[in-house]
Design an enzyme around this catalytic site. Structure first.
Site, PDB file in Angstrom:
ATOM      1  N   ASP A   1       1.007  -1.216  -0.304  1.00  0.00           N
ATOM      2  CA  ASP A   1      -0.226  -0.055  -0.329  1.00  0.00           C
ATOM      3  C   ASP A   1       0.546   1.042  -0.240  1.00  0.00           C
ATOM      4  O   ASP A   1       1.793   1.311   0.354  1.00  0.00           O
ATOM      5  CB  ASP A   1      -0.995  -0.092   1.340  1.00  0.00           C
ATOM      6  CG  ASP A   1      -0.179  -0.294   2.141  1.00  0.00           C
ATOM      7  OD1 ASP A   1       0.608  -0.413   2.680  1.00  0.00           O
ATOM      8  OD2 ASP A   1      -1.114  -0.659   3.210  1.00  0.00           O
TER       9      ASP A   1
ATOM     10  N   GLU B   1      -5.641   3.312   4.028  1.00  0.00           N
ATOM     11  CA  GLU B   1      -5.933   4.163   4.978  1.00  0.00           C
ATOM     12  C   GLU B   1      -7.597   4.981   4.284  1.00  0.00           C
ATOM     13  O   GLU B   1      -8.062   5.251   6.046  1.00  0.00           O
ATOM     14  CB  GLU B   1      -5.966   5.568   5.123  1.00  0.00           C
ATOM     15  CG  GLU B   1      -3.752   5.044   6.014  1.00  0.00           C
ATOM     16  CD  GLU B   1      -3.822   3.387   6.778  1.00  0.00           C
ATOM     17  OE1 GLU B   1      -4.906   3.777   7.932  1.00  0.00           O
ATOM     18  OE2 GLU B   1      -2.732   3.648   6.870  1.00  0.00           O
TER      19      GLU B   1
HETATM   20 ZN   LIG Z   1      -2.735   2.727   8.600  1.00  0.00          ZN
HETATM   21 ZN   LIG Z   2      -1.029   0.793   7.304  1.00  0.00          ZN
END
Ligand SMILES: [Zn+2]
Ligand SMILES: [Zn+2]
Length: 373
Positions: A69, A128
């Site tokens: 990510d 997130e």
């Molecule tokens: Zn996070």
């Molecule tokens: Zn994370």
């Protein structure tokens, strides 16, 4: 990349954190790095602010997926590091700068020393929020290069460097945001009978909400409903026409999540009748549980033992991860990488130990090369 190069890339990325789906500079940096590698066995496709990178294997029977990510958080960094975030109010406080650096180093290693299987490295935006895993999974590129197995890592501040951790089954919980808006009728604070007071409706709702987990969920199951924010009204002597509650729901099972949402909806209906008002629910972003495949966890533990990386059994947590959507569709797992920081994830002072970059790279590379699909 040696440790100095890994640190440089990590620090470059640490300086430019960007929140979900705004990772423009980040994507540019990643693409520039990738463009300098030999391209013969490399295929690169962008998806929004994310990137799919495919390394062609020498035998190419299966495809191994690995997800990193790439987004930062809306947090003002409070460290005195020389490579402090240059984006005031945004910070890589969840270690995604580590995740990206390791993934870039992986691509580099794999291009120069190609593995047997194809490898699909996924640079995923918006973990997130609002969530990039699910739409990326549904993209045409993903369908074209669909992996047979997929895995991912996340830094763990509480674990020492040299340690990884995971477990079979549930690693991350089912999570959902919860927003409830109440609409009634405002008026003079001295004439409550002529109004529909949404401060009282919202307050009653919060109190009633506490009985869902305590009275309606199996005590041996686990769930959390927390309201973190209440807003409503505008002045002390006027009855509030509107109120808004913001919170989160977390459960260990997907069924319990559905059941809790059903109970919340019924409770909202009951409040509408009782307070003669209108309540509306928005679940915002929802993350499906991360469920680790037992067979791959066994292989991971064995590979870590052989690589002299300490493997620890993890606990399940009530935190969420949108990688859950990927392992819902593709068998795989996620693991924690020890980075030994006195401050935890999402803390403005988090400072992961960069020596862990080597360990993370070694762990991921080993799995990619030796996983038995
Ligand atoms: Zn996070
Ligand atoms: Zn994370």
């Amino acid at each position: 990349m040696n440790i100095d190069e890994l640190k440089k890339v990590r620090r470059d990325l640490h300086r430019i954190p960007e929140i979900g789906f705004q990772e423009y500079k980040t994507q540019k940096y990643l693409l520039e790095f990738l463009s300098k590698l030999p391209q013969t066995h490399l295929q690169i496709e962008t998806w929004k602010t994310g990137i799919f990178v495919r390394v062609e294997g020498t035998k190419g029977e299966k495809t191994i997926g690995y997800r990193a990510d790439i987004d930062g958080l809306p947090i003002k960094e409070d460290t005195d590091l020389p490579f402090l975030s240059q984006h005031i109010g945004q910070m890589h406080a969840c270690g995604h700068d580590f995740h990206m650096t390791i993934a870039l180093a992986l691509v580099q290693k794999l291009v120069f020393d190609r593995p047997d299987n194809h490898v699909l490295i996924i640079f995923q935006p918006a973990e997130e929020g609002p969530g990039g895993a699910l739409p990326m999974l549904q993209s045409d590129t993903m369908k074209k290069w669909w992996p047979d197995v997929i895995f991912a890592m996340h830094i763990a501040p509480e674990l020492p460097v040299g340690t990884v951790s995971s477990k079979e089954g549930l690693l991350f919980a089912n999570t959902s945001e919860l927003f409830v808006d109440w609409k009634g009728k405002g008026g003079h604070a001295a004439y409550p009978h002529q109004t529909k007071d949404m401060i009282v409706a919202a307050s009653s709702f919060v109190v009633e909400l506490q009985q869902i987990v305590s009275r309606m969920i199996d005590p041996l199951d686990s769930a959390v409903i927390s309201i973190g924010k209440i807003t409503g009204g505008f002045v002390q002597n006027v009855i509030a026409e509107n109120a808004r509650l913001e919170g989160t729901i977390r459960t260990l099972s997907a069924d319990t999540m559905d059941s809790i949402k059903d109970k919340i909806e019924k409770l909202v209906q009951a409040m509408e009748i009782r307070f003669d008002c209108v309540g509306s629910i928005d679940y915002g972003s929802n993350y499906y549980q991360v469920w680790n495949n037992g067979e791959y966890i066994n292989q991971f533990e064995q590979q870590m033992n052989q690589a002299n990386i300490v493997y620890k059994q993890a606990d399940q947590a009530m935190t969420g991860e949108d990688f859950g959507y990927m392992v819902k569709e593709i068998p795989g797992f996620m693991f924690w990488l020890g980075v030994d920081s006195p401050y935890g994830l999402h803390h403005a002072k988090i400072n992961p130990n960069e020596d862990a970059l080597i360990v993370g790279l070694k762990a991921a590379e080993r799995m990619i090369r030796y996983i038995n699909v």
